[in-house]
Design an enzyme around this catalytic site. Structure first.
Site, PDB file in Angstrom:
ATOM      1  N   GLU A 118       0.710  -1.345   0.008  1.00 29.97           N
ATOM      2  CA  GLU A 118       0.070   0.250   0.221  1.00 29.97           C
ATOM      3  C   GLU A 118       0.962   1.345  -0.002  1.00 29.97           C
ATOM      4  OE1 GLU A 118      -2.196  -2.931   2.855  1.00 29.97           O
ATOM      5  OE2 GLU A 118      -0.010  -2.615   2.133  1.00 29.97           O
ATOM      6  N   ALA A 165      14.507 -45.240  -5.001  1.00 30.24           N
ATOM      7  CA  ALA A 165      15.803 -45.667  -5.310  1.00 30.24           C
ATOM      8  C   ALA A 165      15.897 -47.038  -5.762  1.00 30.24           C
ATOM      9  CB  ALA A 165      16.845 -45.404  -4.109  1.00 30.24           C
ATOM     10  N   ARG A 189      13.435 -24.952  -3.506  1.00 38.55           N
ATOM     11  CA  ARG A 189      14.280 -24.241  -2.326  1.00 38.55           C
ATOM     12  C   ARG A 189      14.402 -23.163  -1.940  1.00 38.55           C
ATOM     13  NH1 ARG A 189      19.810 -28.195  -2.672  1.00 38.55           N
ATOM     14  NH2 ARG A 189      18.633 -30.289  -2.630  1.00 38.55           N
ATOM     15  N   ARG A 224      21.701 -23.623  -6.141  1.00 38.85           N
ATOM     16  CA  ARG A 224      22.789 -23.555  -6.832  1.00 38.85           C
ATOM     17  C   ARG A 224      22.326 -23.535  -8.318  1.00 38.85           C
ATOM     18  NH1 ARG A 224      23.569 -27.546  -3.706  1.00 38.85           N
ATOM     19  NH2 ARG A 224      23.330 -29.409  -5.549  1.00 38.85           N
ATOM     20  N   GLU A 248      13.157 -32.882   1.947  1.00 40.31           N
ATOM     21  CA  GLU A 248      13.645 -33.621   0.907  1.00 40.31           C
ATOM     22  C   GLU A 248      14.166 -34.936   1.491  1.00 40.31           C
ATOM     23  OE1 GLU A 248      16.212 -31.725  -2.066  1.00 40.31           O
ATOM     24  OE2 GLU A 248      15.445 -29.935  -1.308  1.00 40.31           O
TER      25      GLU A 248
END
Length: 351
Positions: A45, A154, A176, A199, A283
């Protein structure tokens, strides 16, 4: 109001403050607009009023109720009154207990015409993390999972690099940057030794890093113990000498109650909420992800499906306490996006 929402969304990170946009209109013409860029910077504002120069007789369209309390910057409701606006159109009420309707009430008491609820759902969605924190006291929990096409975290030998593509990893780094902190458990820290920094995309800030390690498995030489804010969440089962090494590595150590599965996750979120963190990006591997899902503590799921099949034997999400479809927790699809050969599916918990 749609323009105000567009302006509000320009700031990728405003925590612990909400994302707010404001448009000042007089005689059907925009005379000023602005958005809040982050904590310590002028509120939307104020930016819009400064851009307008003279706002007398104008109407201000604001995505969130103007505040009435003095924080790092002056309150907005009195500024709107002093500027001489004749109308304020607000998208949503501010759930912060320091505001909670007082801003709209102060404007009405000054004779300003106030309209509320315009594009409220869109405004709530934009500030879902802020609303969650202000109403529960806990950060909004986003859980990121990278899964094979057959739902594995995995391969059978535990290797998970890389289920997903480089483009998907850039998206992870973007997410992130939007969060206050990244959370992993000791299993992930030991298996991958991640730095947990942003990164792959330009970053003006680095999120805090949170390690959940109930027994002291993670060495102080792990890469996550780098420059910046590091918090280790542990229990009294962790040896004092390990806690000392973590502290010497620059981390803050928080000893919390235990649960049957390690750290009491509810106590952890309560503690992180007291830091005024709006969102944590988890994560963690299978154990932490399963524990958080089983405890119904996840508010958003970002599931990255990689174009690989890993077959039986690889780690996956574990037991969630679901025995029938009536026990299953429901999620609402927020978005679906193709990233090279990967697919990102984002869901929000239905509550």
């Amino acid at each position: 109001m749609r323009r105000a929402l567009e302006l509000a969304a320009r700031a990728p990170f405003t925590s612990p403050n909400p994302k707010v946009g404001c448009v000042v209109v007089r005689s059907n013409a925009v005379v000023g607009e602005g958005h809040h860029a982050g904590a310590g910077s002028p509120h939307a504002e104020i930016v819009a009023l400064r851009a307008a120069g003279d706002a007398r007789g104008a109407t201000a369209y604001v995505t969130l109720e103007p505040c009435t309390h003095q924080g790092r910057t002056p309150p907005c409701a009195p500024a709107l009154i002093e500027a001489g606006v004749v109308g304020v159109v607000g998208a949503m009420r501010d759930p912060d207990e320091r505001v909670a309707g007082r801003g709209f009430a102060q404007l009405r008491s000054a004779g300003i015409e106030v309209t509320t609820g315009v594009l409220e759902e869109e405004a709530l969605a934009l500030n879902r993390t802020y609303v969650h924190h202000r109403t529960t006291g806990r950060p909004f929990v986003s859980l990121k999972l990278a899964l094979s096409l057959d739902g594995r975290l995995a391969a059978p030998d535990g290797s998970a690099r890389w289920i997903t593509s480089e483009r998907t990893r850039r998206e992870t780094h973007r997410r992130r940057m939007e969060a206050d902190a990244i959370v992993v458990a000791s299993g992930t820290a030991l298996a991958d030794d991640p730095a947990l920094t942003v990164r792959e995309v330009p970053a003006k800030r680095q999120p805090a890093r949170v390690l959940v390690d109930s027994s002291g498995r993670t060495p102080a030489s792990a890469r996550l113990f780098g420059p910046g804010e590091v918090v280790v969440i542990t229990t009294d089962a962790c040896p004092h000498e390990v806690q000392t090494r973590w502290k010497e590595a620059g981390a803050e150590v928080s000893v919390l109650p235990r649960s049957n599965h390690g750290v009491d996750l509810v106590a952890m979120l309560d503690a992180l909420g007291k830091r005024n963190w709006l969102e944590v990006y988890v994560e963690g591997g299978g154990l932490l992800s399963t524990s958080m899902l089983r405890s119904d503590l996840v508010d958003r799921l970002d599931i990255h499906h990689g174009p690989v099949l890993l077959g039986k034997g690889g780690p996956e999400i574990g037991e969630l306490g679901v025995t029938t479809m009536n026990d299953a927790r429901r999620w609402r699809l927020l978005s679906s996006e193709s990233l090279d050969d990967d697919v990102l599916m984002s869901y929000e918990r239905k509550r």
